[in-house]
Structures are given as C-alpha cells and as structure tokens.
Scaffold this motif. Structure first.
Motif, PDB file in Angstrom:
ATOM      1  N   ARG A  45       0.858  -1.190   0.000  1.00 28.24           N
ATOM      2  CA  ARG A  45       0.000   0.000   0.000  1.00 28.24           C
ATOM      3  C   ARG A  45       0.892   1.237   0.000  1.00 28.24           C
ATOM      4  O   ARG A  45       2.002   1.223   0.546  1.00 28.24           O
ATOM      5  N   ILE A  46       0.390   2.307  -0.622  1.00 26.69           N
ATOM      6  CA  ILE A  46       1.125   3.571  -0.695  1.00 26.69           C
ATOM      7  C   ILE A  46       0.368   4.654   0.064  1.00 26.69           C
ATOM      8  O   ILE A  46      -0.844   4.837  -0.135  1.00 26.69           O
ATOM      9  N   GLU A  47       1.085   5.360   0.927  1.00 29.35           N
ATOM     10  CA  GLU A  47       0.576   6.633   1.438  1.00 29.35           C
ATOM     11  C   GLU A  47       1.191   7.703   0.542  1.00 29.35           C
ATOM     12  O   GLU A  47       2.406   7.891   0.513  1.00 29.35           O
ATOM     13  N   LEU A  48       0.346   8.397  -0.198  1.00 31.10           N
ATOM     14  CA  LEU A  48       0.810   9.380  -1.170  1.00 31.10           C
ATOM     15  C   LEU A  48       0.874  10.759  -0.520  1.00 31.10           C
ATOM     16  O   LEU A  48      -0.119  11.240   0.035  1.00 31.10           O
ATOM     17  N   GLY A  83      -8.345   4.827  -0.319  1.00 28.89           N
ATOM     18  CA  GLY A  83      -8.555   5.364   1.013  1.00 28.89           C
ATOM     19  C   GLY A  83      -7.900   6.724   1.141  1.00 28.89           C
ATOM     20  O   GLY A  83      -7.301   7.244   0.198  1.00 28.89           O
ATOM     21  N   VAL A  84      -8.029   7.302   2.323  1.00 22.83           N
ATOM     22  CA  VAL A  84      -7.395   8.579   2.639  1.00 22.83           C
ATOM     23  C   VAL A  84      -6.776   8.480   4.025  1.00 22.83           C
ATOM     24  O   VAL A  84      -7.140   7.610   4.835  1.00 22.83           O
ATOM     25  N   VAL A  85      -5.868   9.390   4.300  1.00 24.32           N
ATOM     26  CA  VAL A  85      -5.163   9.441   5.592  1.00 24.32           C
ATOM     27  C   VAL A  85      -5.433  10.797   6.210  1.00 24.32           C
ATOM     28  O   VAL A  85      -5.116  11.832   5.602  1.00 24.32           O
ATOM     29  N   ILE A  86      -6.026  10.813   7.404  1.00 26.83           N
ATOM     30  CA  ILE A  86      -6.422  12.061   8.038  1.00 26.83           C
ATOM     31  C   ILE A  86      -5.953  12.087   9.490  1.00 26.83           C
ATOM     32  O   ILE A  86      -5.536  11.069  10.040  1.00 26.83           O
ATOM     33  N   GLY A  87      -6.056  13.245  10.113  1.00 25.03           N
ATOM     34  CA  GLY A  87      -5.737  13.371  11.530  1.00 25.03           C
ATOM     35  C   GLY A  87      -6.093  14.763  12.014  1.00 25.03           C
ATOM     36  O   GLY A  87      -5.510  15.747  11.552  1.00 25.03           O
ATOM     37  N   SER A 103      -1.286  -0.090  -9.423  1.00 27.60           N
ATOM     38  CA  SER A 103      -2.412  -0.927  -8.999  1.00 27.60           C
ATOM     39  C   SER A 103      -2.406  -1.164  -7.492  1.00 27.60           C
ATOM     40  O   SER A 103      -3.298  -1.822  -6.962  1.00 27.60           O
ATOM     41  N   LEU A 104      -1.401  -0.626  -6.798  1.00 27.59           N
ATOM     42  CA  LEU A 104      -1.339  -0.791  -5.343  1.00 27.59           C
ATOM     43  C   LEU A 104      -2.449   0.007  -4.661  1.00 27.59           C
ATOM     44  O   LEU A 104      -2.966   0.978  -5.228  1.00 27.59           O
ATOM     45  N   LEU A 105      -2.796  -0.402  -3.471  1.00 25.05           N
ATOM     46  CA  LEU A 105      -3.731   0.391  -2.675  1.00 25.05           C
ATOM     47  C   LEU A 105      -3.148   1.781  -2.493  1.00 25.05           C
ATOM     48  O   LEU A 105      -1.986   1.934  -2.108  1.00 25.05           O
ATOM     49  N   LEU A 106      -3.953   2.805  -2.753  1.00 23.03           N
ATOM     50  CA  LEU A 106      -3.468   4.187  -2.771  1.00 23.03           C
ATOM     51  C   LEU A 106      -4.248   5.033  -1.772  1.00 23.03           C
ATOM     52  O   LEU A 106      -5.465   5.181  -1.890  1.00 23.03           O
ATOM     53  N   TYR A 107      -3.514   5.576  -0.796  1.00 23.61           N
ATOM     54  CA  TYR A 107      -4.108   6.383   0.265  1.00 23.61           C
ATOM     55  C   TYR A 107      -3.411   7.748   0.324  1.00 23.61           C
ATOM     56  O   TYR A 107      -2.386   7.893   0.987  1.00 23.61           O
ATOM     57  N   PRO A 108      -3.922   8.768  -0.332  1.00 23.15           N
ATOM     58  CA  PRO A 108      -3.327  10.099  -0.198  1.00 23.15           C
ATOM     59  C   PRO A 108      -3.555  10.669   1.200  1.00 23.15           C
ATOM     60  O   PRO A 108      -4.605  10.443   1.818  1.00 23.15           O
ATOM     61  N   ILE A 109      -2.579  11.407   1.700  1.00 23.87           N
ATOM     62  CA  ILE A 109      -2.757  12.095   2.969  1.00 23.87           C
ATOM     63  C   ILE A 109      -3.589  13.349   2.724  1.00 23.87           C
ATOM     64  O   ILE A 109      -3.458  14.010   1.686  1.00 23.87           O
ATOM     65  N   ILE A 110      -4.463  13.650   3.660  1.00 23.45           N
ATOM     66  CA  ILE A 110      -5.288  14.853   3.601  1.00 23.45           C
ATOM     67  C   ILE A 110      -4.799  15.783   4.711  1.00 23.45           C
ATOM     68  O   ILE A 110      -5.210  15.684   5.867  1.00 23.45           O
ATOM     69  N   ARG A 111      -3.881  16.635   4.352  1.00 19.37           N
ATOM     70  CA  ARG A 111      -3.260  17.548   5.327  1.00 19.37           C
ATOM     71  C   ARG A 111      -2.930  18.852   4.592  1.00 19.37           C
ATOM     72  O   ARG A 111      -1.985  18.891   3.809  1.00 19.37           O
ATOM     73  N   PRO A 112      -3.692  19.894   4.817  1.00 15.56           N
ATOM     74  CA  PRO A 112      -3.562  21.107   4.008  1.00 15.56           C
ATOM     75  C   PRO A 112      -2.314  21.934   4.284  1.00 15.56           C
ATOM     76  O   PRO A 112      -1.982  22.827   3.502  1.00 15.56           O
ATOM     77  N   ARG A 113      -1.615  21.626   5.361  1.00 14.77           N
ATOM     78  CA  ARG A 113      -0.396  22.375   5.717  1.00 14.77           C
ATOM     79  C   ARG A 113       0.425  21.553   6.700  1.00 14.77           C
ATOM     80  O   ARG A 113      -0.061  20.577   7.284  1.00 14.77           O
TER      81      ARG A 113
END
Length: 284
Positions: A67-70, A132-136, A94-104
């Motif tokens: 999986r990739i955290e983009l 998916g997405v990555v948040i915090g 084709s890997l699972l792709l999870y971009p991070i959602i972090r504006p700054r």
C-alpha cells in the motif's frame, strides 16, 4: 475490514439496525471493526510505504510494497498531494493508494476554512478512484476532533480511512483509540507517542490489545528491515508503515555553484522495502 463489516452486518442486521447501538451514522455502523470484536482469519503481514514522487510510486510497485501513502512536501512531514499527482499515481499503480489529507504542515488543529479544504480533497480522492485517505484532526486540548473526523470518514465512505500520527500528539492515547473507532476509521498509524515505533513499542502493544481487532494499529516511524521482525513480535501488529526514504541526487549536468544548493529529492529505497518484505515473510 470487509470481513469484519460483513460479519457485523450478518450477525447484527443492517447498518441502520446497528445505529441502535449508539453509532451516529451508517458509515460508522458499516465500518465495524468498530464495536463488535470478531474472529477474522489471519492475513499476511502488510507493508505500507510513503511515496513523495511519482517515481516513488512506480518503485513501490516494483519492490513489493502492499500500500502507498501518497504525500507531498517531505520537509513538512507530508501534505496533501495535488490533483495531477493523485490522478497520475492512480493511473500508474495498482497498489492500494491512500493520499494524505493535510492542508499544511505544523499542528493538527484546523480552522473551519482548512476543514473545508480537507473535505474537498477527500471527495477528490474518492472521485479519482483512490482506495482510502489518511487524516488526523485534534482539539486544542489534545483530544480527537471527533466531529470533524467523523464527517471526513462519512465523506470518504466506502474508501478506507487511516488516522495518521496526529495520534502521537494526543493527551490520552487509550481514550483517543476509542474515539477514533467510533468516528469510523479503519486504522491508526502510530509510533506509540514516541519519536520512533521501536521506542514506543510497549505502548503500541497495549493499543493492539485494547483494539482487539476492532481497528488496525499500524506502527510507523523508524521502521526498517533490521527491526521490523522484533517490532512485530513485541507489539502483535500485522501492518507496518515505513518511509524507507533515501536522498536522490539531481541528474542535472549543469549546476550554478553560486546557488550553494544540492537539489536532492526524497526517493524510495527499494532495497530497504524488499528487505522489510523478506523479513515479514519469515513471520508468515
């Protein structure tokens, strides 16, 4: 997670029926690693890596990552990648792709305007076919921003949602774990509230036990081929996160020496990724 969801819905009725157990949305009900521990067949160990460039995306695929955290902007610890990066990464891998959602960069206490950016970026990732997405998101007192985390998880559904290392800045990790479960996240990335996961292994092990298969606890930070087996044995974790990064020199032939700069980029170390995969295979 899908096994846990289907188990929960099969044994407790529809997602709507599960709202009677105190969940606030059908998303939280359907994402039931959440409140009902169940027996899930043991999966293979999973390795997630960070990709800061499109070349790193390609290298992750070739080196055996799962999986990739983009991310963009490694100097800030990762911020939301742009539209072009996300779309190209989805098309090329084709890997699972999870971009991070972090504006700054900086802390994880966000204004209403920043939250609107995050919500739009979640919907963009959904439209572009990400997995998916990555948040915090945190409150000023070090607790989880449950309201806004739940809204983003709802917006992302049916995509997976990882709660990132904002978790390592909480005041009470064991309370935060329960809050994140209720919000509908499937996974927590953590170094056990220490700079690196090996240093925080004891806390990570405690979190894995408390999670009891309701949510995945994924150790990250300082995870390398030489310590991933020990970390797996110490914590009981089955998913791991690593930047596996190295500095890549510029391929420019001409440099203006008076600029006094290296122009290096952050790249994925494929040998390190392969080493971690091989190490995890010894545990299967």
């Amino acid at each position: 997670m899908k096994l846990a969801q289907s188990f929960a819905l099969r044994n407790y009725g529809s997602a709507e029926d599960l709202l009677s157990f105190g969940l606030k949305s059908t998303v939280q009900a359907a994402r039931l690693p959440c409140l009902f521990p169940c027996t899930i067949p043991m999966m293979m160990y999973t390795l997630e890596v960070i990709a800061f460039t499109i070349n790193a995306v390609l290298l992750a695929e070739r080196s055996g990552a799962h999986r990739i955290e983009l991310c963009d902007n490694p100097a800030e610890g990762g911020t939301t990648p742009g539209y072009g990066m996300i779309k190209t990464a989805r098309e090329k891998s084709s890997l699972l792709l999870y971009p991070i959602i972090r504006p700054r960069g900086g802390d994880f206490l966000y204004s209403n305007e920043e939250f609107e950016i995050m919500k739009r970026d979640v919907l963009l990732c959904k439209a572009l076919g990400c997995d998916g997405v990555v948040i915090g998101l945190l409150q000023a007192d070090g607790s989880i921003d449950k309201k806004h985390t739940a809204i983003l998880a709802e917006a992302a559904y049916p995509l997976g949602v990882t709660f990132h290392r904002a978790f390592d800045r909480v005041a009470n990790p064991f309370e935060a774990l329960e809050d994140i479960i209720i919000c509908g996240c499937e996974r927590i990335l953590t170094s056990g509230l220490k700079p690196t996961a090996p240093e925080g292994a004891e806390t990570i092990a405690h979190l894995v036990r408390q999670a009891n298969e309701r949510i995945i606890i994924m150790p990250g930070s300082g995870v390398r081929s030489e310590n991933i087996v020990a970390l797996a044995r110490q914590t009981g974790a089955i998913e791991f996160h690593s930047s596996a990064r190295k500095a890549a020199n510029s391929k420019m032939e001409y440099f203006n020496a008076s600029m006094n700069e290296s122009l290096q980029t952050t790249e994925l170390d494929t040998e390190e990724v392969k080493g971690m995969i091989m190490a995890l295979q010894t545990l299967d």
